[in-house]
Write a protein that holds these residues in place. Structure first.
Motif, mmCIF file in Angstrom:
data_model
loop_
_atom_site.group_PDB
_atom_site.id
_atom_site.type_symbol
_atom_site.label_atom_id
_atom_site.label_comp_id
_atom_site.label_asym_id
_atom_site.label_seq_id
_atom_site.Cartn_x
_atom_site.Cartn_y
_atom_site.Cartn_z
ATOM 1 N N SER A 119 0.850 -1.190 0.000
ATOM 2 C CA SER A 119 0.000 0.000 0.000
ATOM 3 C C SER A 119 0.886 1.240 0.000
ATOM 4 C CB SER A 119 -0.904 -0.010 1.237
ATOM 5 O OG SER A 119 -1.853 1.019 1.179
ATOM 6 N N PHE A 120 0.589 2.189 -0.862
ATOM 7 C CA PHE A 120 1.503 3.302 -1.096
ATOM 8 C C PHE A 120 1.547 4.265 0.089
ATOM 9 C CE2 PHE A 120 -0.650 2.640 -5.373
ATOM 10 C CZ PHE A 120 0.219 1.628 -5.737
ATOM 11 N N PRO A 121 2.735 4.779 0.400
ATOM 12 C CA PRO A 121 2.829 5.821 1.423
ATOM 13 C C PRO A 121 2.302 7.147 0.883
ATOM 14 C CG PRO A 121 4.970 5.460 0.400
ATOM 15 C CD PRO A 121 4.044 4.421 -0.172
ATOM 16 N N GLY A 122 2.091 8.091 1.771
ATOM 17 C CA GLY A 122 1.573 9.399 1.377
ATOM 18 C C GLY A 122 2.487 10.162 0.438
ATOM 19 N N SER A 123 3.735 9.732 0.307
ATOM 20 C CA SER A 123 4.689 10.437 -0.556
ATOM 21 C C SER A 123 4.298 10.411 -2.025
ATOM 22 C CB SER A 123 6.088 9.834 -0.409
ATOM 23 O OG SER A 123 6.099 8.487 -0.862
ATOM 24 N N ASP A 160 -12.788 -8.554 -14.162
ATOM 25 C CA ASP A 160 -13.979 -8.314 -13.338
ATOM 26 C C ASP A 160 -13.533 -7.661 -12.030
ATOM 27 O OD1 ASP A 160 -16.055 -9.103 -11.189
ATOM 28 O OD2 ASP A 160 -17.072 -9.630 -13.055
ATOM 29 N N ASN A 161 -14.289 -6.702 -11.553
ATOM 30 C CA ASN A 161 -13.915 -6.000 -10.327
ATOM 31 C C ASN A 161 -13.825 -6.912 -9.108
ATOM 32 O OD1 ASN A 161 -13.505 -3.418 -11.388
ATOM 33 N ND2 ASN A 161 -15.654 -2.837 -11.163
ATOM 34 N N ASP A 162 -14.508 -8.031 -9.143
ATOM 35 C CA ASP A 162 -14.430 -8.976 -8.025
ATOM 36 C C ASP A 162 -13.019 -9.538 -7.855
ATOM 37 O OD1 ASP A 162 -17.081 -8.645 -7.406
ATOM 38 O OD2 ASP A 162 -17.751 -10.447 -8.475
ATOM 39 N N ASP A 163 -12.217 -9.451 -8.912
ATOM 40 C CA ASP A 163 -10.859 -10.001 -8.875
ATOM 41 C C ASP A 163 -9.790 -8.929 -8.705
ATOM 42 O OD1 ASP A 163 -11.951 -12.551 -9.327
ATOM 43 O OD2 ASP A 163 -11.909 -12.244 -11.501
ATOM 44 N N ASN A 164 -10.182 -7.681 -8.531
ATOM 45 C CA ASN A 164 -9.212 -6.596 -8.379
ATOM 46 C C ASN A 164 -8.242 -6.873 -7.235
ATOM 47 O OD1 ASN A 164 -10.256 -5.080 -10.467
ATOM 48 N ND2 ASN A 164 -11.468 -3.729 -9.157
ATOM 49 N N ALA A 165 -6.981 -6.491 -7.449
ATOM 50 C CA ALA A 165 -5.972 -6.589 -6.387
ATOM 51 C C ALA A 165 -5.928 -5.247 -5.665
ATOM 52 C CB ALA A 165 -4.610 -6.923 -6.985
ATOM 53 N N TYR A 166 -6.385 -5.246 -4.431
ATOM 54 C CA TYR A 166 -6.349 -3.995 -3.667
ATOM 55 C C TYR A 166 -6.162 -4.279 -2.186
ATOM 56 C CZ TYR A 166 -11.363 -4.728 -2.518
ATOM 57 O OH TYR A 166 -12.564 -5.229 -2.069
ATOM 58 N N ILE A 167 -5.613 -3.292 -1.505
ATOM 59 C CA ILE A 167 -5.355 -3.405 -0.077
ATOM 60 C C ILE A 167 -6.536 -2.838 0.683
ATOM 61 C CG2 ILE A 167 -3.743 -2.908 1.794
ATOM 62 C CD1 ILE A 167 -2.601 -4.551 -0.578
ATOM 63 N N ALA A 225 -9.428 0.853 10.701
ATOM 64 C CA ALA A 225 -9.006 1.844 11.690
ATOM 65 C C ALA A 225 -7.626 1.538 12.264
ATOM 66 C CB ALA A 225 -10.039 1.918 12.818
ATOM 67 N N ASN A 226 -7.210 0.294 12.209
ATOM 68 C CA ASN A 226 -5.903 -0.082 12.741
ATOM 69 C C ASN A 226 -4.787 0.064 11.713
ATOM 70 O OD1 ASN A 226 -6.850 -0.941 15.350
ATOM 71 N ND2 ASN A 226 -7.748 -2.712 14.320
ATOM 72 N N TYR A 227 -5.112 -0.180 10.460
ATOM 73 C CA TYR A 227 -4.123 -0.026 9.394
ATOM 74 C C TYR A 227 -4.744 0.846 8.322
ATOM 75 C CZ TYR A 227 -0.752 -0.710 5.802
ATOM 76 O OH TYR A 227 0.183 -0.454 4.842
ATOM 77 N N VAL A 228 -4.354 2.113 8.314
ATOM 78 C CA VAL A 228 -5.049 3.077 7.475
ATOM 79 C C VAL A 228 -4.331 3.303 6.150
ATOM 80 C CG1 VAL A 228 -6.025 4.235 9.483
ATOM 81 C CG2 VAL A 228 -3.887 5.086 8.500
ATOM 82 N N ASN A 229 -5.077 3.816 5.195
ATOM 83 C CA ASN A 229 -4.577 4.181 3.879
ATOM 84 C C ASN A 229 -3.558 5.316 4.034
ATOM 85 O OD1 ASN A 229 -4.572 5.831 1.379
ATOM 86 N ND2 ASN A 229 -6.131 4.414 0.657
ATOM 87 N N GLY A 230 -2.342 5.134 3.492
ATOM 88 C CA GLY A 230 -1.285 6.133 3.666
ATOM 89 C C GLY A 230 -1.637 7.483 3.093
ATOM 90 N N VAL A 231 -2.257 7.493 1.908
ATOM 91 C CA VAL A 231 -2.681 8.764 1.306
ATOM 92 C C VAL A 231 -3.806 9.365 2.139
ATOM 93 C CG1 VAL A 231 -3.748 9.813 -0.725
ATOM 94 C CG2 VAL A 231 -1.947 8.090 -1.008
#
Length: 508
Positions: free
Chosen positions: A49-53, A236-243, A247-253
């Protein structure tokens, strides 16, 4: 001091008694001495998952999100080098992703019962190396992540031209070797051990890798793309690779845009104008304007705040401004201040729990549209193009239910924007730019590869580049200081360690 024989005997008895049970007392019976490598894979997955940088460079280079402010967030806004930001992805991926994947591979290679884990790890590692070499150019590959196993503390830098065939081979072999009848690695947090989804992920990455070669080696690109599509990519969106974040592990951006930089980043005018001028329903899903905001504290999110998602009032921040000139531009446009420029909505698409998409059906469909247009694969380019647009519009609902786009609006947009032969490559890759919003590294890579969308260079004065656009990120200061000889060898071979040296596949 005189030690008698009797006294010496007493000492020996005493120390002998003290040693009884010493091993037991110094054995920790609660801490784990070993870890199932699937949990190492999960740690590696989380850290992709990408950092805010990515806000500082990748998203600013492709003119989607920009800031008029300087200091620690200086970067693509002024086309200036800021190694505190350019090194963030390097540090995270090498220390957290590659370190884990190398160790997993070392531990489970040759164990038939963990074959699927081995192949999944190879796929994720290939993804990580692709992102690193696309961002920096020549990077450590063959010796990377081997400090613990082989005591290689100062790894050699390998050329991107050497790395890409390795990535392609790894993806091809690992995807083919996944076994639906093998052990299901159910603890896997990306796909729950679903082998078919991992196969599609690997093939979608192979498609991406093949397309990277479209200018530097078109014949090889066509071969790789054909193999990827035949293997079966994500469609298909059901197969998308995403993180998935919580609340414990938040999106860096999301963390960055909901904390210290909440009032500093704005949607760039080229991005907003493209969506607005084409009546794109994604603008409503993405953007917010805090009406009348004359300062940061006057941006009030929430149902009782002054935020509006009305696409008609969204105005992107023009490129090339600092905090002083941004005030002047805002006044000329009739805004209360530059705080009234449109932002990515931090209560929806960049909230702290928002997902981080790595590889999607939309991206694969659009890459196949280009491949079909080039004659590399069978199928109708226009159909792939339409499916790519639809998939991204439908993907918006994953961010937040309030970002969902009604089906009739999707139908209207698709009907109004058919693929046209004369401008097909531009249309496809401009849609890829939109589809890769918030995936800064991929938007940046495809912009360099394809040359689309056609953007005007950032006009800010006193830049660190002499060309039109930033072409790569600079190496970390820590590498320059510690791994000096190896990095200097790479620089002498690749070109100056600056923002405008091109990576191998980035040719005119």
């Amino acid at each position: 001091m005189k030690i008698t024989y009797k006294y010496l005997i007493v000492l020996l008895i005493f120390f002998s008694a003290c040693d009884n049970g010493f091993d037991e007392l110094n054995t920790n019976e609660t801490d784990a001495t070993n870890i199932d490598p699937i949990f190492q894979l999960n740690d590696a997955i989380i850290n992709t998952s990408f950092p805010g940088s990515v806000l500082v460079y990748d998203m600013g280079i492709v003119q989607q999100i920009i800031t008029p402010n300087s200091g620690v967030i200086t970067g693509a806004n002024f086309n200036q080098d800021n190694r505190n930001s350019t090194e963030a992805m390097w540090v995270n991926y090498y220390r957290e992703v590659i370190l884990n994947t190398r160790d997993i591979i070392r531990r489970v290679e040759g164990e038939p019962e963990r074959n699927n884990l081995y192949q999944m790890t190879r796929i994720l590692q290939a993804y990580a190396f692709m992102l690193l070499t696309d961002s920096y150019g020549d990077v450590p590959y063959f010796e990377a992540g081997k400090a613990f196993s082989d005591q290689v503390f100062l790894p050699t830098y390998d050329t991107q031209q050497e790395i890409y065939p390795e990535i392609i081979d790894e993806l091809s072999a690992a995807t083919a070797a996944l076994d639906a009848n093998g052990k299901v690695e159910g603890a896997d947090i990306l796909y729950g051990g679903d082998v078919e989804k991992w196969k599609k992920f690997g093939s979608a990455l192979l498609l991406r890798a093949g397309m990277r070669l479209s200018k530097v080696d078109p014949s090889r690109a066509a071969e790789v793309v054909q193999a990827a599509v035949q293997s079966g990519v994500i469609t298909d969106n059901d197969d998308n690779a995403y993180i998935r974040h919580d609340a414990n592990y938040v999106n860096g951006v999301g963390r960055t845009l909901n904390a210290t930089e909440a009032n500093n980043y704005y949607l760039a005018a080229p991005f907003v104008d493209y969506l607005k001028n084409n009546n794109d329903p994604r603008l409503r899903s993405i953007a917010v304007t805090y009406v009348g905001a004359a300062s940061g504290p006057e941006q009030v999110p929430g149902p009782d705040g002054n935020g509006s998602n009305d696409p008609e009032i969204q105005i992107g921040m023009p490129m090339g401004n600092n905090d002083e000139t941004a005030k002047q531009v805002a006044a000329e446009l009739g805004l209360a201040s530059f705080y009234e420029f449109a932002q990515a909505d931090r209560s929806r698409v960049v909230k702290q729990t928002a997902p981080m998409f790595l590889v999607t059906a939309s991206q694969s469909q659009l890459l196949m549209a280009e491949a079909a247009e080039r004659g590399w694969i069978s199928g109708d380019a226009a159909s792939y193009f339409e499916q790519g647009i639809r998939a991204h519009m439908e993907q918006m609902a994953t961010y937040d239910e309030d970002s969902a786009i009604p089906g009739e609006e999707i139908d209207t947009y698709v009907a109004a924007n058919p693929l046209q032969g004369a401008n097909a490559l531009e249309q496809i890759n401009t849609q890829y730019w939109v589809s890769s919003f918030l995936n800064g590294p991929e938007a940046f890579a495809n912009f360099r590869r394809s040359g689309y969308p056609e953007l005007d260079p950032n006009p800010f004065p006193n830049q660190d580049i002499s060309g039109d656009f930033i072409r790569r990120l600079t190496y970390p200061s820590s590498e320059l200081a510690v791994n000096t000889a190896k990095i200097q060898e790479a620089i002498s071979r690749q070109g100056a360690d600056n923002l405008e040296t091109r990576v191998w596949w980035d040719v005119d």
